[in-house]
Design a protein around this motif. Structure first.
Motif, short mmCIF file in Angstrom:
data_model
loop_
_atom_site.label_atom_id
_atom_site.label_comp_id
_atom_site.label_asym_id
_atom_site.label_seq_id
_atom_site.Cartn_x
_atom_site.Cartn_y
_atom_site.Cartn_z
N HIS A 126 -30.83 8.24 33.21
CA HIS A 126 -30.20 7.71 34.25
C HIS A 126 -30.74 7.09 35.50
N HIS A 127 -30.23 6.30 35.61
CA HIS A 127 -31.65 5.59 37.36
C HIS A 127 -32.10 6.34 38.31
N LEU A 128 -31.75 6.93 38.54
CA LEU A 128 -32.10 8.19 39.27
C LEU A 128 -32.46 8.59 39.44
N GLY A 157 -34.69 7.49 36.40
CA GLY A 157 -35.89 7.01 36.86
C GLY A 157 -37.32 7.13 37.85
N HIS A 158 -36.27 6.59 39.12
CA HIS A 158 -36.64 6.61 40.62
C HIS A 158 -37.58 7.73 40.66
N ILE A 159 -37.11 9.25 40.26
CA ILE A 159 -36.88 10.42 40.18
C ILE A 159 -38.76 10.83 39.71
N SER A 198 -32.88 3.77 48.06
CA SER A 198 -32.56 2.61 47.33
C SER A 198 -31.06 1.56 48.20
N GLY A 199 -30.81 0.79 47.19
CA GLY A 199 -30.15 -0.09 47.49
C GLY A 199 -28.70 0.35 47.67
N GLY A 200 -28.90 1.13 46.49
CA GLY A 200 -27.43 1.76 45.67
C GLY A 200 -27.18 2.97 46.15
N ALA A 239 -29.21 3.45 52.85
CA ALA A 239 -29.72 3.11 53.73
C ALA A 239 -30.18 1.51 53.04
N GLY A 240 -30.43 1.51 52.36
CA GLY A 240 -30.69 0.27 51.33
C GLY A 240 -29.82 -0.96 51.60
N GLU A 241 -28.77 -0.22 51.40
CA GLU A 241 -27.53 -1.54 52.26
C GLU A 241 -27.77 -2.06 53.50
N TYR A 297 -29.64 -1.73 55.72
CA TYR A 297 -31.23 -2.91 55.80
C TYR A 297 -30.78 -4.37 55.34
N ASP A 298 -30.31 -4.32 54.01
CA ASP A 298 -29.22 -5.28 53.68
C ASP A 298 -28.41 -5.93 54.36
N LYS A 299 -27.43 -5.32 54.98
CA LYS A 299 -26.02 -6.01 55.62
C LYS A 299 -27.46 -6.52 56.73
N GLY A 313 -32.99 -7.70 51.85
CA GLY A 313 -33.08 -7.51 53.45
C GLY A 313 -34.06 -6.04 54.21
N GLY A 314 -34.48 -5.71 53.49
CA GLY A 314 -35.80 -4.85 53.11
C GLY A 314 -36.95 -5.03 53.70
N PRO A 315 -37.46 -5.52 53.03
CA PRO A 315 -38.48 -5.98 53.07
C PRO A 315 -39.16 -7.40 54.83
N ILE A 317 -36.74 -6.81 57.02
CA ILE A 317 -36.73 -5.83 58.33
C ILE A 317 -38.15 -5.69 58.37
N ASP A 318 -38.73 -4.79 56.89
CA ASP A 318 -40.40 -3.95 57.65
C ASP A 318 -41.00 -5.13 58.08
N ARG A 319 -40.97 -6.36 57.67
CA ARG A 319 -41.72 -7.31 58.44
C ARG A 319 -41.93 -7.51 59.12
N GLY A 341 -37.53 4.82 44.93
CA GLY A 341 -36.53 3.98 45.36
C GLY A 341 -36.66 3.19 46.44
N GLY A 342 -35.92 2.47 45.46
CA GLY A 342 -37.01 0.74 46.26
C GLY A 342 -37.10 1.28 48.34
N VAL A 343 -36.13 1.82 49.05
CA VAL A 343 -37.02 1.66 50.31
C VAL A 343 -38.27 2.32 50.81
N ALA A 393 -40.66 1.98 49.84
CA ALA A 393 -41.34 0.67 49.88
C ALA A 393 -41.86 0.66 50.82
N ASN A 394 -41.10 0.56 52.76
CA ASN A 394 -40.83 0.86 53.57
C ASN A 394 -42.19 0.87 54.48
N SER A 395 -42.98 0.35 55.21
CA SER A 395 -44.77 0.33 55.48
C SER A 395 -43.96 1.70 56.62
N THR A 414 -39.04 -0.26 43.65
CA THR A 414 -38.58 -0.82 43.68
C THR A 414 -37.94 -0.80 42.08
N ASP A 415 -36.92 -1.05 41.77
CA ASP A 415 -36.48 -0.95 40.58
C ASP A 415 -37.52 -1.59 39.20
N ASN A 416 -37.89 -0.99 37.99
CA ASN A 416 -38.88 -1.06 37.21
C ASN A 416 -38.15 -0.99 36.34
O1 KG4 Z 1 -34.62 0.87 43.61
P1 KG4 Z 1 -33.80 -0.91 44.23
O2 KG4 Z 1 -35.13 -1.82 43.78
O3 KG4 Z 1 -32.41 -0.38 43.38
C1 KG4 Z 1 -31.82 -0.12 43.57
O4 KG4 Z 1 -31.95 0.77 42.37
O5 KG4 Z 1 -31.02 -0.02 44.57
O6 KG4 Z 1 -33.45 -0.58 46.17
C2 KG4 Z 1 -33.57 -1.90 46.04
C3 KG4 Z 1 -33.14 -2.32 48.23
C4 KG4 Z 1 -32.64 -3.24 48.64
O7 KG4 Z 1 -31.38 -2.83 49.57
C5 KG4 Z 1 -33.94 -3.46 49.59
O8 KG4 Z 1 -33.88 -4.18 50.65
C6 KG4 Z 1 -34.97 -2.43 49.14
O9 KG4 Z 1 -34.72 -1.20 48.50
N1 KG4 Z 1 -35.81 -2.20 49.92
C7 KG4 Z 1 -36.67 -2.08 51.64
C8 KG4 Z 1 -38.12 -3.10 50.84
N2 KG4 Z 1 -38.15 -3.25 49.69
C9 KG4 Z 1 -37.41 -2.88 48.96
N3 KG4 Z 1 -36.53 -1.56 52.12
C10 KG4 Z 1 -36.94 -1.58 53.36
N4 KG4 Z 1 -38.58 -1.65 53.43
C11 KG4 Z 1 -38.86 -2.10 52.44
N5 KG4 Z 1 -39.75 -2.43 52.34
#
Ligand code: KG4
Ligand code: ZN
Length: 376
Positions: free
Chosen positions: A116-118, A120-122, A142-144, A168-170, A172-174, A185-187, A189-191, A309-311, A313-315, A341-343
């Motif tokens: 299960h992808h989640l 993996g994140h955990i 994450s994005g999803g 939350a990632g969605e 950020y992206d929108k 969008g996440g990285p 906006i973070d920057r 999860g991807g978010v 990574a947010n500073s 982020t996904d790996n």
């Molecule tokens: O976990 P992930 O790589 O893929 C999914 O499983 O969805 O997460 C991707 C999400 C994207 O929405 C991306 O914008 C967000 O993580 N993300 C961030 C940052 N880096 C990636 N959101 C906020 N700040 C960041 N630095």
């Protein structure tokens, strides 16, 4: 044992070799982790195009797999099992990984383990930091997904909160898209937020304690009192709409449903205004995530908090989470950015956990676009 892991749930083609260490506290180590990002392809479209993603996975997967073996300096004969993300994700993308992993494992006569992808994140948390003090409250953001889990003991995942609308990632992206900041969008906006004033705009914080939002719903095994369980659900669509409304006002109301027209640089507003919007938006998102996570941790008597999860990574999320942990006297764990982020390394970790507790998967499992969030 050395396990090869494959991850293709969205727009990253990833493969990794993860090995067991024999150490109960730090059970796994990464021998290699290769990620081929498709971001450059999808950027042109402002988001992930599923059909393009699947095709690119097909192109990349053999090379990524070979690079993972080469980097780990192992041959295929030294791999004892194959783990692969089964879902949730884009089904066409998942299928590429699942078909590849099954074919590989079958041809070698070794087990295949669906993950299960989640999960993996955990497990990226344990991979990076060793076993967390239990019980742990873990936010997967994450994005999803935006989901909060209680981990009563290693390998058990109990869903205790989730988003009612956007992840939350969605959000950020929108928001990045409507500000003309590009994808992902996440990285961005973070920057940009680093130069903005996070109090410039009072965006609404999602409050879910209204009477009309309090429809009863089952709580995970009665783990939390119902009123608390409802309070720790997330919602980000109202915030996204508030940003859209503000951008429309400031740019002179483009047609409903459309983002403001961008100038030749892609920006919709002066840079300082965009920075203020990003900083103010980010403050609300981070506060919503941390308020609920720490509230749940307190109610559940958690001994640690994890954020993955991807978010993660947010500073700002990283800094604020550490500060809150210090204030509340609870250790906070976040993976390094390469594991946020996904790996595939995290899929390898979850795959080894699952293989040791439940054994191999059956050969007839399929890719699943949606898999229950409640993991057992
Ligand atoms: O976990 P992930 O790589 O893929 C999914 O499983 O969805 O997460 C991707 C999400 C994207 O929405 C991306 O914008 C967000 O993580 N993300 C961030 C940052 N880096 C990636 N959101 C906020 N700040 C960041 N630095
Ligand atoms: Zn992910």
């Amino acid at each position: 044992m050395r396990l090869l892991a494959i991850e293709t749930s969205c727009d990253e083609t990833a493969a990794a070799v993860v090995a067991e260490t024999g150490d109960a506290v730090r059970p796994w180590e990464i021998r290699s982790s290769i990620v081929a990002s498709q971001a450059a392809i999808h950027r042109e479209w402002g988001g992930v195009v599923p059909e393009l993603a699947s095709r690119q996975h097909v192109r990349d997967i053999c090379g990524v797999f070979e690079a993972a073996l080469a980097d780990a300096a192992v041959t295929l004969e030294e791999i004892g099992a194959v783990a692969v993300t089964q879902g949730p994700g884009l089904v066409g993308s998942l299928l590429v990984g699942v078909a590849f992993a099954k074919a590989l494992a079958w041809s070698r006569g070794i087990p295949v383990v669906p993950v299960h992808h989640l999960a993996g994140h955990i497990e990226s948390l344990t991979l990076a930091h060793g076993e967390l003090p239990m019980p742990a409250a873990v936010l997967v953001v994450s994005g999803g997904h935006t989901s909060l889990y209680l981990i009563p003991e290693p390998g058990q995942y109990r869903l205790i909160g989730r988003t009612r609308d956007d992840a939350a990632g969605e959000a950020y992206d929108k928001v990045a898209k409507l500000l003309g900041l590009g994808y992902p969008g996440g990285p961005a906006i973070d920057r940009v937020a680093r130069t903005g004033n996070d109090r410039a705009i009072e965006f609404p914080a999602a409050r879910l304690t209204h009477a009309d939002r309090n429809a009863p719903r089952a709580t995970a095994d009665g783990l939390l009192p119902a009123d608390i369980a409802r309070r720790i659900d997330f919602s980000f669509s109202g915030l996204k709409t508030a940003v859209l409304r503000l951008v429309r006002e400031r740019t002179g109301s483009p047609p409903a449903g459309k983002a403001a027209a961008a100038d030749s640089t892609g920006a919709v507003l002066p840079a300082s205004e965009i920075a203020d919007i990003c900083a103010s938006f980010q403050r609300v998102v981070v506060e919503a995530l941390l308020d609920r996570t720490f509230e749940a941790a307190r109610w559940l008597g958690a001994q640690s908090v994890g954020i993955a999860g991807g978010v993660s990574a947010n500073s700002r999320l990283r800094a604020d989470a550490a500060a809150r942990g210090a204030r509340h006297g609870i250790p906070v764990f976040i993976p390094p950015i390469a594991l946020s982020t996904d790996n595939a390394a995290m899929i390898g970790a979850a795959g080894l956990r699952r293989f040791r507790s439940a054994g191999a998967g059956s050969w007839d499992f399929n890719a699943e676009a949606s898999l229950a969030l409640e993991l057992r």
